[in-house]
Motif scaffolding. Structure first.
Motif, mmCIF file in Angstrom:
data_model
loop_
_atom_site.group_PDB
_atom_site.id
_atom_site.type_symbol
_atom_site.label_atom_id
_atom_site.label_comp_id
_atom_site.label_asym_id
_atom_site.label_seq_id
_atom_site.Cartn_x
_atom_site.Cartn_y
_atom_site.Cartn_z
ATOM 1 N N LEU A 44 3.835 -6.124 14.701
ATOM 2 C CA LEU A 44 3.489 -5.916 13.296
ATOM 3 C C LEU A 44 2.410 -6.891 12.831
ATOM 4 C CD1 LEU A 44 7.042 -5.325 11.783
ATOM 5 C CD2 LEU A 44 5.195 -3.639 11.948
ATOM 6 N N VAL A 45 2.554 -8.152 13.181
ATOM 7 C CA VAL A 45 1.562 -9.151 12.777
ATOM 8 C C VAL A 45 0.214 -8.852 13.420
ATOM 9 C CG1 VAL A 45 0.919 -11.588 13.011
ATOM 10 C CG2 VAL A 45 3.205 -10.982 12.267
ATOM 11 N N SER A 46 0.232 -8.454 14.680
ATOM 12 C CA SER A 46 -1.010 -8.140 15.382
ATOM 13 C C SER A 46 -1.750 -6.992 14.700
ATOM 14 C CB SER A 46 -0.694 -7.798 16.835
ATOM 15 O OG SER A 46 -1.854 -7.367 17.500
ATOM 16 N N TRP A 47 -1.028 -5.905 14.433
ATOM 17 C CA TRP A 47 -1.672 -4.763 13.785
ATOM 18 C C TRP A 47 -2.091 -5.088 12.360
ATOM 19 C CZ3 TRP A 47 -4.101 -0.871 15.654
ATOM 20 C CH2 TRP A 47 -3.803 -0.425 16.934
ATOM 21 N N SER A 48 -1.279 -5.832 11.656
ATOM 22 C CA SER A 48 -1.617 -6.212 10.291
ATOM 23 C C SER A 48 -2.905 -7.032 10.261
ATOM 24 C CB SER A 48 -0.470 -7.009 9.672
ATOM 25 O OG SER A 48 -0.798 -7.441 8.384
ATOM 26 N N SER A 49 -3.034 -7.969 11.173
ATOM 27 C CA SER A 49 -4.246 -8.795 11.234
ATOM 28 C C SER A 49 -5.479 -7.948 11.545
ATOM 29 C CB SER A 49 -4.100 -9.879 12.297
ATOM 30 O OG SER A 49 -3.049 -10.745 11.968
ATOM 31 N N ARG A 50 -5.351 -7.041 12.494
ATOM 32 C CA ARG A 50 -6.485 -6.178 12.836
ATOM 33 C C ARG A 50 -6.913 -5.330 11.648
ATOM 34 N NH1 ARG A 50 -3.726 -4.256 18.401
ATOM 35 N NH2 ARG A 50 -4.084 -6.160 19.563
ATOM 36 N N ILE A 51 -5.927 -4.779 10.947
ATOM 37 C CA ILE A 51 -6.243 -3.930 9.808
ATOM 38 C C ILE A 51 -6.890 -4.746 8.690
ATOM 39 C CG2 ILE A 51 -5.171 -2.546 7.981
ATOM 40 C CD1 ILE A 51 -3.242 -1.489 10.149
ATOM 41 N N PRO A 81 -16.604 5.801 -0.681
ATOM 42 C CA PRO A 81 -15.659 6.073 0.416
ATOM 43 C C PRO A 81 -15.325 4.838 1.252
ATOM 44 C CG PRO A 81 -17.323 7.790 0.329
ATOM 45 C CD PRO A 81 -17.744 6.721 -0.633
ATOM 46 N N ILE A 82 -16.301 4.003 1.528
ATOM 47 C CA ILE A 82 -16.022 2.784 2.309
ATOM 48 C C ILE A 82 -15.128 1.840 1.514
ATOM 49 C CG2 ILE A 82 -17.051 0.717 3.339
ATOM 50 C CD1 ILE A 82 -19.388 2.438 4.209
ATOM 51 N N PHE A 83 -15.364 1.745 0.217
ATOM 52 C CA PHE A 83 -14.500 0.921 -0.628
ATOM 53 C C PHE A 83 -13.072 1.462 -0.599
ATOM 54 C CE2 PHE A 83 -12.519 -0.104 -4.711
ATOM 55 C CZ PHE A 83 -12.608 -1.488 -4.680
ATOM 56 N N GLY A 84 -12.895 2.771 -0.697
ATOM 57 C CA GLY A 84 -11.568 3.395 -0.641
ATOM 58 C C GLY A 84 -10.872 3.114 0.683
ATOM 59 N N ILE A 85 -11.620 3.190 1.770
ATOM 60 C CA ILE A 85 -11.050 2.880 3.088
ATOM 61 C C ILE A 85 -10.583 1.424 3.130
ATOM 62 C CG2 ILE A 85 -11.610 2.572 5.539
ATOM 63 C CD1 ILE A 85 -13.473 5.046 5.218
ATOM 64 N N GLY A 86 -11.386 0.530 2.581
ATOM 65 C CA GLY A 86 -11.015 -0.892 2.541
ATOM 66 C C GLY A 86 -9.728 -1.124 1.771
ATOM 67 N N ALA A 93 -2.025 -3.125 5.639
ATOM 68 C CA ALA A 93 -1.747 -4.461 6.176
ATOM 69 C C ALA A 93 -0.624 -5.141 5.396
ATOM 70 C CB ALA A 93 -3.009 -5.315 6.148
ATOM 71 N N VAL A 94 -0.608 -4.970 4.096
ATOM 72 C CA VAL A 94 0.453 -5.561 3.277
ATOM 73 C C VAL A 94 1.806 -4.958 3.652
ATOM 74 C CG1 VAL A 94 1.364 -5.685 0.914
ATOM 75 C CG2 VAL A 94 -1.025 -6.235 1.358
ATOM 76 N N ILE A 95 1.846 -3.654 3.864
ATOM 77 C CA ILE A 95 3.100 -2.994 4.255
ATOM 78 C C ILE A 95 3.576 -3.511 5.615
ATOM 79 C CG2 ILE A 95 4.086 -0.774 4.970
ATOM 80 C CD1 ILE A 95 2.306 0.484 2.730
ATOM 81 N N LEU A 96 2.653 -3.655 6.571
ATOM 82 C CA LEU A 96 3.030 -4.176 7.891
ATOM 83 C C LEU A 96 3.547 -5.610 7.794
ATOM 84 C CD1 LEU A 96 0.160 -2.770 10.142
ATOM 85 C CD2 LEU A 96 2.539 -2.029 10.078
ATOM 86 N N GLN A 97 2.915 -6.421 6.953
ATOM 87 C CA GLN A 97 3.392 -7.795 6.766
ATOM 88 C C GLN A 97 4.792 -7.788 6.148
ATOM 89 O OE1 GLN A 97 2.327 -10.034 8.429
ATOM 90 N NE2 GLN A 97 0.567 -11.078 7.600
ATOM 91 N N PHE A 98 5.053 -6.855 5.237
ATOM 92 C CA PHE A 98 6.387 -6.728 4.656
ATOM 93 C C PHE A 98 7.420 -6.453 5.738
ATOM 94 C CE2 PHE A 98 9.711 -3.864 3.089
ATOM 95 C CZ PHE A 98 10.319 -4.679 2.163
ATOM 96 N N PHE A 99 7.123 -5.525 6.652
ATOM 97 C CA PHE A 99 8.044 -5.219 7.740
ATOM 98 C C PHE A 99 8.238 -6.427 8.659
ATOM 99 C CE2 PHE A 99 6.836 -0.573 7.178
ATOM 100 C CZ PHE A 99 8.013 -0.272 6.519
ATOM 101 N N GLU A 100 7.188 -7.199 8.864
ATOM 102 C CA GLU A 100 7.304 -8.393 9.705
ATOM 103 C C GLU A 100 8.239 -9.404 9.054
ATOM 104 O OE1 GLU A 100 6.913 -12.172 11.403
ATOM 105 O OE2 GLU A 100 6.161 -11.775 9.402
ATOM 106 N N VAL A 101 8.119 -9.576 7.754
ATOM 107 C CA VAL A 101 9.001 -10.512 7.039
ATOM 108 C C VAL A 101 10.455 -10.037 7.130
ATOM 109 C CG1 VAL A 101 9.597 -11.398 4.745
ATOM 110 C CG2 VAL A 101 7.224 -11.425 5.515
ATOM 111 N N GLN A 102 10.663 -8.730 6.981
ATOM 112 C CA GLN A 102 12.013 -8.188 7.113
ATOM 113 C C GLN A 102 12.571 -8.470 8.507
ATOM 114 O OE1 GLN A 102 12.525 -7.791 3.763
ATOM 115 N NE2 GLN A 102 13.930 -6.242 4.472
#
Length: 122
Positions: A44-51, A81-86, A93-102
């Motif tokens: 989770l941390v790895s993917w969150s960091s990449r994202i 569109p690029i801003f929306g993707i960002g 990434a925030v959601i993945l970090q949430f799962f990592e904390v859990q």
């Protein structure tokens, strides 16, 4: 990044304890469960960091495109569109970090449960 370093240290410590032998079966099972959770956390941390890095690239690109739109009007079509993707990447990434904390709480609960179980025998 400090969380990653601490997790790696904890994984190494648990692996060493597991390999040392002479552990009660309950402790071995506890270590195995913790390792599964740590593995999930590291993913989770790895993917969150990449994202997050991709999101930063999107935001930097948007900033550059905004600067360039005064020079070339056709670039303004790409900026939103690029801003929306960002924004979507930061949200992911925030959601993945949430799962990592859990997952980190689960690991701590496993460790504490063993200690508390042993303390209840006193």
């Amino acid at each position: 990044m400090r969380a990653i370093s601490l997790s790696r240290d904890r994984i190494r410590t648990l692996a060493h304890e597991y390999r040392a032998g002479g552990l009660p079966e309950g402790r071995r099972e506890n270590i195995q469960r913790q390792m599964l959770i740590f593995q999930r956390r590291m993913t989770l941390v790895s993917w969150s960091s990449r994202i997050l890095y991709l999101a930063i690239c999107c935001f930097v690109s948007v900033a550059l495109l905004i600067c360039l739109t005064t020079w070339r009007q056709m670039l303004s079509v790409v900026t939103l569109p690029i801003f929306g993707i960002g924004v979507a990447l930061v949200g992911t990434a925030v959601i993945l970090q949430f799962f990592e904390v859990q997952a980190s709480y689960k690991t701590l609960a496993l460790e504490a449960s063993e200690v508390l179980r042993d303390a209840s025998k006193l």
